[in-house]
Scaffold this active site. Sequence first.
Site, PDB file in Angstrom:
ATOM      1  N   HIS A  33     -43.082 -41.957  80.256  1.00  0.00           N
ATOM      2  CA  HIS A  33     -41.743 -41.858  80.858  1.00  0.00           C
ATOM      3  C   HIS A  33     -40.710 -42.001  79.751  1.00  0.00           C
ATOM      4  O   HIS A  33     -40.330 -43.114  79.357  1.00  0.00           O
ATOM      5  CB  HIS A  33     -41.592 -42.966  81.918  1.00  0.00           C
ATOM      6  CG  HIS A  33     -40.312 -42.891  82.692  1.00  0.00           C
ATOM      7  ND1 HIS A  33     -40.151 -43.485  83.920  1.00  0.00           N
ATOM      8  CD2 HIS A  33     -39.127 -42.302  82.420  1.00  0.00           C
ATOM      9  CE1 HIS A  33     -38.915 -43.266  84.359  1.00  0.00           C
ATOM     10  NE2 HIS A  33     -38.277 -42.546  83.449  1.00  0.00           N
ATOM     11  N   GLU A 216     -36.269 -46.052  91.880  1.00  0.00           N
ATOM     12  CA  GLU A 216     -35.566 -46.738  90.779  1.00  0.00           C
ATOM     13  C   GLU A 216     -34.358 -47.435  91.416  1.00  0.00           C
ATOM     14  O   GLU A 216     -34.311 -48.652  91.477  1.00  0.00           O
ATOM     15  CB  GLU A 216     -35.125 -45.714  89.721  1.00  0.00           C
ATOM     16  CG  GLU A 216     -34.334 -46.322  88.566  1.00  0.00           C
ATOM     17  CD  GLU A 216     -33.780 -45.275  87.582  1.00  0.00           C
ATOM     18  OE1 GLU A 216     -33.707 -44.077  87.942  1.00  0.00           O
ATOM     19  OE2 GLU A 216     -33.408 -45.675  86.452  1.00  0.00           O
ATOM     20  N   ASP A 294     -38.150 -45.015  78.728  1.00  0.00           N
ATOM     21  CA  ASP A 294     -37.135 -44.262  79.484  1.00  0.00           C
ATOM     22  C   ASP A 294     -36.111 -43.597  78.552  1.00  0.00           C
ATOM     23  O   ASP A 294     -36.265 -42.418  78.221  1.00  0.00           O
ATOM     24  CB  ASP A 294     -36.447 -45.186  80.503  1.00  0.00           C
ATOM     25  CG  ASP A 294     -35.853 -44.444  81.695  1.00  0.00           C
ATOM     26  OD1 ASP A 294     -36.058 -43.228  81.810  1.00  0.00           O
ATOM     27  OD2 ASP A 294     -35.180 -45.096  82.519  1.00  0.00           O
ATOM     28  N   ASP A 295     -35.074 -44.333  78.157  1.00  0.00           N
ATOM     29  CA  ASP A 295     -34.026 -43.816  77.257  1.00  0.00           C
ATOM     30  C   ASP A 295     -33.784 -44.865  76.177  1.00  0.00           C
ATOM     31  O   ASP A 295     -32.787 -45.593  76.216  1.00  0.00           O
ATOM     32  CB  ASP A 295     -32.728 -43.575  78.052  1.00  0.00           C
ATOM     33  CG  ASP A 295     -32.948 -42.576  79.176  1.00  0.00           C
ATOM     34  OD1 ASP A 295     -33.012 -41.373  78.907  1.00  0.00           O
ATOM     35  OD2 ASP A 295     -33.082 -43.024  80.343  1.00  0.00           O
TER      36      ASP A 295
HETATM   37  N1  ADE Z   1     -32.249 -39.412  83.239  1.00  0.00           N
HETATM   38  C1  ADE Z   1     -32.413 -40.083  82.093  1.00  0.00           C
HETATM   39  N2  ADE Z   1     -32.766 -41.347  82.360  1.00  0.00           N
HETATM   40  C2  ADE Z   1     -32.855 -41.481  83.700  1.00  0.00           C
HETATM   41  C3  ADE Z   1     -33.197 -42.539  84.586  1.00  0.00           C
HETATM   42  N3  ADE Z   1     -33.514 -43.761  84.159  1.00  0.00           N
HETATM   43  N4  ADE Z   1     -33.161 -42.284  85.916  1.00  0.00           N
HETATM   44  C4  ADE Z   1     -32.825 -41.072  86.367  1.00  0.00           C
HETATM   45  N5  ADE Z   1     -32.506 -40.061  85.587  1.00  0.00           N
HETATM   46  C5  ADE Z   1     -32.517 -40.245  84.261  1.00  0.00           C
HETATM   47 ZN    ZN Z   2     -36.354 -41.885  83.565  1.00  0.00          ZN
END
Ligand code: ADE
Ligand code: ZN
Length: 349
Positions: A33, A216, A294-295
């Site tokens: 992810h 989420e 994630d990011d």
């Molecule tokens: N796009 C990038 N990160 C995300 C996240 N945590 N939830 C939904 N869309 C995303």
């Molecule tokens: Zn994500």
Amino acid sequence: MDNNPDTATDTLPETDLPEAEAAPQLLPLAELHLHIEGTLQPELIFELAERNGLALPYSGLEELQALYEFSDLQSFLNLYYANMAVLQTEQDFADMTRAYLARAAAAGVRHAEIMMDPQAHISRGVSLETCVNGVASALATSVEDYGISTLLIAAFLRDLSEESALEVFEGLLAMNAPIAAIGLDSAEVGNPPAKFERLFAKAREAGLRLTAHAGEEGPPSYIIEALDVLGVERIDHGIRCMEDPDLVERLVDERTPLTVCPLSNVRLRAVDTLADHPLPAMLAAGLNVSVNSDDPAYFGGYVDDNFAQLQAVFELSDFDRSRLAANSIHSSFASEERKAELLDELNRG
Ligand code: ADE
Ligand code: ZN
């Protein structure tokens, strides 16, 4: 405007997260992810702006970094999409991807399934070929260059229409894009999975693997819908399943993979603090969870940072850490041969 990062610091703004203790041994694992656009570090944003002759609305790194305080998913998405403006050429996409791969290799990642958001680039006038070929060119040599096998996942923005997603999906097929799977991301609440039933049916027909963000910020019913209406094999996040004991029982029985992102959940306020994160309860319930970043450029750390901070707060046992690593490998879309190789590496310790 001066884009030079003249007020450079190496650190993101302080958070209430605990300091990581001495780093535990890195385990070989799969990162399942990861949004490639979410790996765009502030320093690289300035570098690409300069290279492309773009004026950024920030005077320097400090002003940009001061914006990395989020109140929810949407407040993050606003900055995430705005920062993508610096991604203009194939080289930009390739450089961003290589920077992630180098950092992931240092984190112990041996297999990565990388999401990208083509619609977020097309809408700014960057072609599908530019964004896909840029990322794909870096992934093509990821094993030789970084020891990481990789797959590309085209993620679709759920706050846009299904027609838009279908059009881009057809474009990906027409250019024979090297994608292994599709995903569903962006603003969750109010955009339930069922909105994309036709898209996922077409992707399944095309032989692609299927995953979707659900649970989420959205309710447990979105997780059920992603499984039953879209037929996904994996759920990204899924933490709100814990509110529905029947759903937990189903996910345990079906061994459904949940790609959990603890630091993301703290930064986007899905949980109050890391100590409140449901990961230990999810493990105790027997759910098939993995840990992911994630990011990472936005949420204070890569997958090793996620593990280190979990370790500091929860004192995960060696058994739990190995289980999380094994879950990530079993839950990947890699070939059975590659999975066996990675599991062997993990078991040899
Ligand atoms: N796009 C990038 N990160 C995300 C996240 N945590 N939830 C939904 N869309 C995303
Ligand atoms: Zn994500």
